[in-house]
Design a protein around this motif. Structure first.
Motif, PDB file in Angstrom:
ATOM      1  N   LEU A   4     -42.165 -66.464 -11.010  1.00 14.02           N
ATOM      2  CA  LEU A   4     -42.660 -65.256 -11.655  1.00 14.02           C
ATOM      3  C   LEU A   4     -41.743 -64.933 -12.826  1.00 14.02           C
ATOM      4  CD1 LEU A   4     -43.252 -63.106  -8.447  1.00 14.02           C
ATOM      5  CD2 LEU A   4     -44.980 -64.352  -9.741  1.00 14.02           C
ATOM      6  N   ALA A   6     -41.289 -62.004 -15.697  1.00  8.54           N
ATOM      7  CA  ALA A   6     -41.688 -60.727 -16.276  1.00  8.54           C
ATOM      8  C   ALA A   6     -41.197 -60.629 -17.712  1.00  8.54           C
ATOM      9  CB  ALA A   6     -41.120 -59.577 -15.449  1.00  8.54           C
ATOM     10  N   CYS A  22     -46.494 -60.335 -16.249  1.00  8.17           N
ATOM     11  CA  CYS A  22     -45.857 -61.169 -15.230  1.00  8.17           C
ATOM     12  C   CYS A  22     -46.611 -62.488 -15.197  1.00  8.17           C
ATOM     13  CB  CYS A  22     -45.919 -60.475 -13.875  1.00  8.17           C
ATOM     14  SG  CYS A  22     -45.229 -61.452 -12.519  1.00  8.17           S
ATOM     15  N   ILE A  34     -49.951 -58.887  -6.121  1.00 10.57           N
ATOM     16  CA  ILE A  34     -48.825 -58.782  -7.056  1.00 10.57           C
ATOM     17  C   ILE A  34     -48.436 -57.311  -7.148  1.00 10.57           C
ATOM     18  CG2 ILE A  34     -48.092 -58.913  -9.465  1.00 10.57           C
ATOM     19  CD1 ILE A  34     -48.201 -61.647  -8.589  1.00 10.57           C
ATOM     20  N   TRP A  36     -45.558 -54.397  -8.851  1.00  7.36           N
ATOM     21  CA  TRP A  36     -44.508 -54.044  -9.792  1.00  7.36           C
ATOM     22  C   TRP A  36     -43.576 -53.053  -9.104  1.00  7.36           C
ATOM     23  CZ3 TRP A  36     -43.855 -56.345 -14.455  1.00  7.36           C
ATOM     24  CH2 TRP A  36     -44.936 -57.059 -14.964  1.00  7.36           C
ATOM     25  N   CYS A  50     -49.507 -52.045  -7.396  1.00  7.90           N
ATOM     26  CA  CYS A  50     -49.837 -53.358  -6.849  1.00  7.90           C
ATOM     27  C   CYS A  50     -51.328 -53.603  -7.004  1.00  7.90           C
ATOM     28  CB  CYS A  50     -49.399 -53.518  -5.412  1.00  7.90           C
ATOM     29  SG  CYS A  50     -50.002 -52.280  -4.255  1.00  7.90           S
ATOM     30  N   THR A  70     -52.476 -51.530 -13.795  1.00  4.46           N
ATOM     31  CA  THR A  70     -52.181 -52.948 -13.640  1.00  4.46           C
ATOM     32  C   THR A  70     -53.481 -53.739 -13.550  1.00  4.46           C
ATOM     33  OG1 THR A  70     -50.852 -54.557 -12.407  1.00  4.46           O
ATOM     34  CG2 THR A  70     -52.016 -52.902 -11.107  1.00  4.46           C
ATOM     35  N   LEU A  81     -48.986 -54.825 -16.721  1.00  8.15           N
ATOM     36  CA  LEU A  81     -48.767 -53.423 -16.387  1.00  8.15           C
ATOM     37  C   LEU A  81     -48.765 -52.645 -17.686  1.00  8.15           C
ATOM     38  CD1 LEU A  81     -48.117 -51.358 -14.112  1.00  8.15           C
ATOM     39  CD2 LEU A  81     -45.701 -51.679 -14.695  1.00  8.15           C
ATOM     40  N   TYR A  94     -37.762 -53.447 -14.487  1.00  8.03           N
ATOM     41  CA  TYR A  94     -39.055 -53.622 -13.832  1.00  8.03           C
ATOM     42  C   TYR A  94     -39.183 -55.069 -13.344  1.00  8.03           C
ATOM     43  CZ  TYR A  94     -40.697 -49.038 -15.232  1.00  8.03           C
ATOM     44  OH  TYR A  94     -40.857 -47.672 -15.363  1.00  8.03           O
ATOM     45  N   TYR A  95     -39.601 -55.206 -12.096  1.00  2.28           N
ATOM     46  CA  TYR A  95     -39.757 -56.505 -11.466  1.00  2.28           C
ATOM     47  C   TYR A  95     -41.197 -56.699 -11.025  1.00  2.28           C
ATOM     48  CZ  TYR A  95     -34.666 -56.133 -10.866  1.00  2.28           C
ATOM     49  OH  TYR A  95     -33.325 -55.976 -11.071  1.00  2.28           O
ATOM     50  N   CYS A  96     -41.687 -57.935 -11.120  1.00  2.00           N
ATOM     51  CA  CYS A  96     -42.949 -58.257 -10.479  1.00  2.00           C
ATOM     52  C   CYS A  96     -42.650 -59.096  -9.236  1.00  2.00           C
ATOM     53  CB  CYS A  96     -43.905 -58.963 -11.419  1.00  2.00           C
ATOM     54  SG  CYS A  96     -43.321 -60.497 -12.154  1.00  2.00           S
ATOM     55  N   TRP A 119     -40.049 -63.052  -6.173  1.00  2.15           N
ATOM     56  CA  TRP A 119     -39.681 -62.030  -7.158  1.00  2.15           C
ATOM     57  C   TRP A 119     -39.349 -62.660  -8.501  1.00  2.15           C
ATOM     58  CZ3 TRP A 119     -39.349 -56.723  -6.084  1.00  2.15           C
ATOM     59  CH2 TRP A 119     -39.607 -56.372  -4.749  1.00  2.15           C
TER      60      TRP A 119
END
Length: 129
Positions: A4, A6, A22, A34, A36, A50, A70, A81, A94-96, A119
Protein backbone atom coordinates in the motif's frame (compact mmCIF):
# COMPACT_ATOMS: atom_id res chain seq x y z
CA UNK A 1 3.19 -9.34 -1.41
CA UNK A 2 0.52 -6.82 -0.56
CA UNK A 3 1.75 -3.25 -0.79
CA UNK A 4 0.00 0.00 0.00
CA UNK A 5 1.38 3.39 -0.98
CA UNK A 6 -0.32 6.53 0.29
CA UNK A 7 0.30 9.85 -1.43
CA UNK A 8 -1.16 13.31 -1.86
CA UNK A 9 -0.42 14.87 1.50
CA UNK A 10 0.81 18.41 1.86
CA UNK A 11 0.28 21.81 3.41
CA UNK A 12 -3.09 23.51 2.99
CA UNK A 13 -4.87 26.43 4.60
CA UNK A 14 -7.90 25.90 6.79
CA UNK A 15 -11.00 25.58 4.66
CA UNK A 16 -9.05 24.09 1.78
CA UNK A 17 -9.10 20.64 0.21
CA UNK A 18 -6.71 17.77 -0.43
CA UNK A 19 -7.08 14.43 -2.15
CA UNK A 20 -5.12 11.46 -0.86
CA UNK A 21 -4.61 8.28 -2.86
CA UNK A 22 -3.73 4.79 -1.71
CA UNK A 23 -2.23 2.58 -4.41
CA UNK A 24 -2.86 -1.06 -3.54
CA UNK A 25 -1.08 -3.94 -5.23
CA UNK A 26 0.10 -7.52 -4.80
CA UNK A 27 -3.21 -9.26 -4.14
CA UNK A 28 -5.89 -11.04 -6.14
CA UNK A 29 -8.83 -11.22 -3.74
CA UNK A 30 -11.68 -8.93 -4.72
CA UNK A 31 -13.56 -8.72 -1.42
CA UNK A 32 -11.60 -6.50 0.91
CA UNK A 33 -11.89 -3.30 2.90
CA UNK A 34 -9.64 -0.28 2.83
CA UNK A 35 -9.51 2.17 5.70
CA UNK A 36 -7.91 5.52 6.30
CA UNK A 37 -6.44 6.21 9.73
CA UNK A 38 -4.60 9.25 10.98
CA UNK A 39 -2.24 9.95 13.82
CA UNK A 40 -1.41 13.36 15.20
CA UNK A 41 1.64 13.92 17.44
CA UNK A 42 1.00 12.63 20.94
CA UNK A 43 -2.33 11.08 20.00
CA UNK A 44 -3.53 7.59 19.24
CA UNK A 45 -4.14 6.46 15.70
CA UNK A 46 -7.73 7.31 14.78
CA UNK A 47 -10.00 5.73 12.19
CA UNK A 48 -11.17 8.25 9.61
CA UNK A 49 -13.01 6.33 6.91
CA UNK A 50 -13.37 2.89 5.40
CA UNK A 51 -14.86 1.37 2.27
CA UNK A 52 -15.91 -2.12 1.21
CA UNK A 53 -14.71 -3.22 -2.21
CA UNK A 54 -17.66 -5.61 -2.59
CA UNK A 55 -20.52 -3.26 -1.82
CA UNK A 56 -18.83 0.18 -2.01
CA UNK A 57 -20.37 0.87 1.39
CA UNK A 58 -18.55 3.58 3.31
CA UNK A 59 -18.21 4.57 6.92
CA UNK A 60 -16.81 7.77 8.42
CA UNK A 61 -15.64 8.86 11.81
CA UNK A 62 -17.73 11.54 13.49
CA UNK A 63 -14.96 14.12 13.24
CA UNK A 64 -14.87 13.98 9.42
CA UNK A 65 -18.43 13.06 8.52
CA UNK A 66 -19.79 15.38 5.85
CA UNK A 67 -16.32 16.70 4.95
CA UNK A 68 -14.40 13.62 3.80
CA UNK A 69 -15.33 11.06 1.17
CA UNK A 70 -13.58 7.85 0.19
CA UNK A 71 -13.95 5.95 -3.07
CA UNK A 72 -12.39 3.13 -5.07
CA UNK A 73 -11.02 3.77 -8.55
CA UNK A 74 -10.76 0.36 -10.21
CA UNK A 75 -9.12 1.76 -13.32
CA UNK A 76 -6.20 3.13 -11.31
CA UNK A 77 -6.28 0.50 -8.54
CA UNK A 78 -6.42 3.23 -5.95
CA UNK A 79 -8.59 4.17 -3.03
CA UNK A 80 -8.96 7.93 -2.71
CA UNK A 81 -9.82 10.16 0.23
CA UNK A 82 -11.24 13.52 -0.72
CA UNK A 83 -10.87 15.94 2.19
CA UNK A 84 -12.80 19.19 2.15
CA UNK A 85 -13.29 22.05 4.61
CA UNK A 86 -10.06 21.08 6.29
CA UNK A 87 -9.40 22.22 9.83
CA UNK A 88 -6.14 22.57 11.76
CA UNK A 89 -7.21 19.61 13.87
CA UNK A 90 -7.10 17.44 10.74
CA UNK A 91 -3.31 17.79 10.80
CA UNK A 92 -1.81 14.30 11.09
CA UNK A 93 -0.02 11.54 9.26
CA UNK A 94 -2.63 9.70 7.22
CA UNK A 95 -2.33 5.96 6.64
CA UNK A 96 -4.25 3.57 4.43
CA UNK A 97 -4.79 -0.01 5.55
CA UNK A 98 -6.24 -3.12 3.95
CA UNK A 99 -8.32 -5.90 5.45
CA UNK A 100 -8.12 -9.18 3.56
CA UNK A 101 -11.07 -11.59 3.40
CA UNK A 102 -11.57 -13.53 6.64
CA UNK A 103 -14.26 -16.03 5.68
CA UNK A 104 -16.05 -15.38 8.95
CA UNK A 105 -19.27 -13.65 9.94
CA UNK A 106 -17.76 -10.27 10.53
CA UNK A 107 -19.69 -7.37 9.07
CA UNK A 108 -18.62 -4.06 7.59
CA UNK A 109 -17.73 -1.47 8.85
CA UNK A 110 -14.39 -2.44 10.32
CA UNK A 111 -13.37 0.45 12.52
CA UNK A 112 -10.44 -0.75 14.59
CA UNK A 113 -6.75 -0.85 13.85
CA UNK A 114 -6.67 -4.56 14.57
CA UNK A 115 -9.24 -5.19 11.85
CA UNK A 116 -6.60 -4.46 9.20
CA UNK A 117 -3.74 -6.65 8.05
CA UNK A 118 -1.63 -4.43 5.82
CA UNK A 119 -0.56 -0.81 6.21
CA UNK A 120 0.95 1.85 3.98
CA UNK A 121 3.72 4.16 5.07
CA UNK A 122 1.68 7.30 5.71
CA UNK A 123 1.50 10.75 4.19
CA UNK A 124 1.65 14.02 6.13
CA UNK A 125 -1.28 16.43 6.01
CA UNK A 126 -0.76 19.83 7.60
CA UNK A 127 -3.59 22.36 7.85
CA UNK A 128 -2.59 25.88 8.77
CA UNK A 129 -4.94 28.27 10.53
Amino acid sequence: EVQLQASGGGLVQAGGSLRLSCAASGFTFDDYAIAWFRQAPGKEREGVACISSATRATFYGDSVKGRFATSIDNAKNTVDLEMNSLKPEDTAVYYCALRSPKGDNSVFPYEGRRDYDYWGQGTQVTVSS
